[in-house]
Design an enzyme around this catalytic site. Structure first.
Site, PDB file in Angstrom:
ATOM      1  N   GLU A  44      19.125  35.662 -49.317  1.00 52.22           N
ATOM      2  CA  GLU A  44      19.289  35.502 -50.764  1.00 52.22           C
ATOM      3  C   GLU A  44      18.664  36.716 -51.436  1.00 52.22           C
ATOM      4  O   GLU A  44      17.452  36.907 -51.404  1.00 52.22           O
ATOM      5  CB  GLU A  44      18.597  34.227 -51.270  1.00 52.22           C
ATOM      6  N   ARG A  48      16.443  39.385 -59.859  1.00 55.47           N
ATOM      7  CA  ARG A  48      15.223  39.561 -60.653  1.00 55.47           C
ATOM      8  C   ARG A  48      14.982  41.009 -61.028  1.00 55.47           C
ATOM      9  O   ARG A  48      14.287  41.292 -61.993  1.00 55.47           O
ATOM     10  CB  ARG A  48      14.013  39.106 -59.840  1.00 55.47           C
ATOM     11  N   LYS A 132      19.640  23.634 -55.046  1.00 60.86           N
ATOM     12  CA  LYS A 132      18.348  24.276 -54.833  1.00 60.86           C
ATOM     13  C   LYS A 132      17.326  23.382 -55.529  1.00 60.86           C
ATOM     14  O   LYS A 132      17.520  22.993 -56.685  1.00 60.86           O
ATOM     15  CB  LYS A 132      18.387  25.668 -55.472  1.00 60.86           C
TER      16      LYS A 132
HETATM   17  C1  3PG Z   1      12.772  31.367 -55.637  1.00 66.00           C
HETATM   18  O1  3PG Z   1      13.202  32.095 -56.532  1.00 66.00           O
HETATM   19  O2  3PG Z   1      13.503  30.738 -54.880  1.00 66.00           O
HETATM   20  C2  3PG Z   1      11.334  31.166 -55.519  1.00 66.00           C
HETATM   21  O3  3PG Z   1      10.656  31.846 -56.534  1.00 66.00           O
HETATM   22  C3  3PG Z   1      10.747  31.523 -54.204  1.00 66.00           C
HETATM   23  O4  3PG Z   1       9.494  30.988 -54.255  1.00 66.00           O
HETATM   24  P1  3PG Z   1       8.282  31.597 -53.423  1.00 66.00           P
HETATM   25  O5  3PG Z   1       8.107  32.998 -53.907  1.00 66.00           O
HETATM   26  O6  3PG Z   1       7.120  30.701 -53.765  1.00 66.00           O
HETATM   27  O7  3PG Z   1       8.664  31.531 -51.984  1.00 66.00           O
END
Ligand code: 3PG
Length: 218
Positions: A44, A48, A132
């Site tokens: 994935e 961002r 999700k």
């Molecule tokens: C995401 O966008 O799926 C989460 O922010 C991932 O979360 P993590 O950084 O706590 O693993």
């Protein structure tokens, strides 16, 4: 409309999904190669950062073993851009009516983000069955997911949010969890310093620890 068997095809590839943030475009391909070398092929890549979409496109072009999805899809436009570069799936931390509508006819598997029963119902009304669950730990963790299984026995989840090597197995053992995602496989400092062998080694360790002992949900 999403066909559940498309999700099954994806999670048969891997039940661990690294949530990847690409700060520098040139890191995309070596990072993807490091993950694939460690046995983690379902990726994935988040939107961002500015380099996210272009990084995903480079991975698709240069790392054929990787099965690339786009995360942090917030708008129909984000989704259209993701579909446009040929990603295999997409996810969102949440959902809006406009996004759900666009995703239901986008032609690739899409996992809307949910954290409550009402959000789940809104997404289900557009035909989605796999979601999700975000932010998984902050939104109540495994007990919350277990509680949602009562009124929503057909719903299946990919939880993300504070999941790591320490608790991934526990999540994956839940019958309504198809896969888990998280950033633990791609620590920002290691990516910045190009520590690809360390990333490969961590992936291999996670695959070894989490595969095999965990049956796929029926
Ligand atoms: C995401 O966008 O799926 C989460 O922010 C991932 O979360 P993590 O950084 O706590 O693993």
């Amino acid at each position: 409309m999403m066909n559940p068997s498309e999700i099954d095809t994806l999670v048969a590839i891997s039940r661990i999904i690294p949530v990847i943030t690409i700060e520098r475009l040139q890191d995309a391909v070596p990072l993807a190669r490091a993950l694939v070398a460690g046995g983690v092929r379902l990726l994935e890549v988040t939107l961002r950062t500015e380099a996210g979409l272009a990084g995903a496109a480079r991975i698709i072009a240069e790392v054929p073993e990787a099965v690339v999805g786009i995360g942090t899809v917030l708008t129909p436009d984000d989704l259209a851009r993701a579909v446009g570069i040929g990603v295999r799936f997409a996810l969102s931390p949440g959902a809006t009516p406009a996004l759900l509508e666009a995703a239901a006819r986008c032609g690739i598997p899409f996992l809307p983000g949910i954290a409550t029963a009402s959000e789940l119902m809104a997404a289900m009304s557009h035909g989605f069955q796999t979601f999700k669950f975000f932010p998984a730990t902050a939104a109540g963790g495994i007990p919350a997911l277990q509680a949602l299984a009562g009124p929503f026995p057909a719903a299946r989840f990919c939880p993300t949010g504070s999941i790591g090597a320490h608790n991934a197995a526990e999540w994956l053992a839940r019958p309504n969890v198809v896969a888990v995602g998280g950033s633990w496989l791609t620590p920002a400092a290691e990516v910045r310093d190009g520590k690809w062998p360390a990333i490969t080694a961590r992936c291999a360790e996670s695959v070894r620890d989490l595969s095999g002992s965990i049956p796929l949900p029926a």
